[in-house]
Design a protein around this motif. Structure first.
Motif, PDB file in Angstrom:
ATOM      1  N   LEU A  39       0.859  -1.187   0.000  1.00 20.75           N
ATOM      2  CA  LEU A  39       0.000   0.000   0.000  1.00 20.75           C
ATOM      3  C   LEU A  39       0.895   1.237   0.000  1.00 20.75           C
ATOM      4  O   LEU A  39       1.894   1.279   0.722  1.00 20.75           O
ATOM      5  CB  LEU A  39      -0.888   0.047   1.251  1.00 20.75           C
ATOM      6  N   PRO A  40       0.517   2.251  -0.772  1.00 17.83           N
ATOM      7  CA  PRO A  40       1.304   3.484  -0.763  1.00 17.83           C
ATOM      8  C   PRO A  40       1.072   4.256   0.540  1.00 17.83           C
ATOM      9  O   PRO A  40       0.045   4.091   1.195  1.00 17.83           O
ATOM     10  CB  PRO A  40       0.748   4.253  -1.964  1.00 17.83           C
ATOM     11  N   ILE A  41       2.036   5.062   0.896  1.00 16.27           N
ATOM     12  CA  ILE A  41       1.910   5.937   2.059  1.00 16.27           C
ATOM     13  C   ILE A  41       1.641   7.341   1.521  1.00 16.27           C
ATOM     14  O   ILE A  41       2.513   7.947   0.890  1.00 16.27           O
ATOM     15  CB  ILE A  41       3.185   5.920   2.914  1.00 16.27           C
ATOM     16  N   PRO A  42       0.431   7.842   1.754  1.00 15.14           N
ATOM     17  CA  PRO A  42       0.119   9.175   1.216  1.00 15.14           C
ATOM     18  C   PRO A  42       0.876  10.270   1.966  1.00 15.14           C
ATOM     19  O   PRO A  42       1.285  10.084   3.113  1.00 15.14           O
ATOM     20  CB  PRO A  42      -1.394   9.297   1.435  1.00 15.14           C
ATOM     21  N   LYS A  43       1.043  11.393   1.300  1.00 19.19           N
ATOM     22  CA  LYS A  43       1.687  12.537   1.938  1.00 19.19           C
ATOM     23  C   LYS A  43       0.756  13.101   2.996  1.00 19.19           C
ATOM     24  O   LYS A  43      -0.462  13.036   2.872  1.00 19.19           O
ATOM     25  CB  LYS A  43       2.023  13.599   0.898  1.00 19.19           C
TER      26      LYS A  43
END
Length: 150
Positions: A39-43
């Protein structure tokens, strides 16, 4: 008073807690998936990370793939191929997993036959004789390479 949970819409952006609840997993699971690159880590904006609603579907994909026996490394490969264009690669990952399952089934069938045979022997021998199940386990332990270290 309990706060009403609102349905998640496509454009919604949510906190990790709300994402976890919507996806039916714990926050720790999301953090673990992020650490594994699934899963990406959002800013961070306004001090919080906001996740798109599409992450619910991605988490569902991961959980369903795990339910089919795919390892998280294999899930990562499948996610890389998510657009479905490289069917040969998808088939290769799936074929490899199916082969592993077939091998496990073979192992389970061998164990089943061995245990059934030992149980039949145990039921056929009287109490005057040693139990074949215990005898077989003692024999196996004595033959194990680890037994010499104990």
């Amino acid at each position: 008073m309990k706060k009403a949970v609102h349905a998640v819409e496509a454009g919604d952006r949510m906190t990790v807690g709300r994402l976890a609840k919507a996806a039916g997993v714990g926050v720790e699971t999301i953090r673990y998936y992020q650490g594994r690159g699934l899963l990406p880590i959002p800013k961070s904006t306004d001090g919080f990370r906001r996740y798109p609603a599409s992450m619910i579907e991605r988490i569902g994909f991961i959980k369903r793939a795990q339910g089919l026996g795919f390892s998280l490394d294999e899930v990562a490969s499948l996610l890389d191929l998510e657009d479905g264009r490289n069917r040969r690669a998808i088939q290769s990952v799936t074929r490899k997993r199916l082969q592993q399952i077939d091998e496990k089934l073979g192992d389970l069938q061998r164990m089943q036959l061995a245990l059934r045979d030992l149980l039949d022997q145990c039921e056929a021998t009287g109490h005057a004789h040693p139990c074949p199940i215990i005898a077989a386990l003692l024999r196996t332990a004595a033959q194990s390479p680890d037994a010499s270290r104990a």
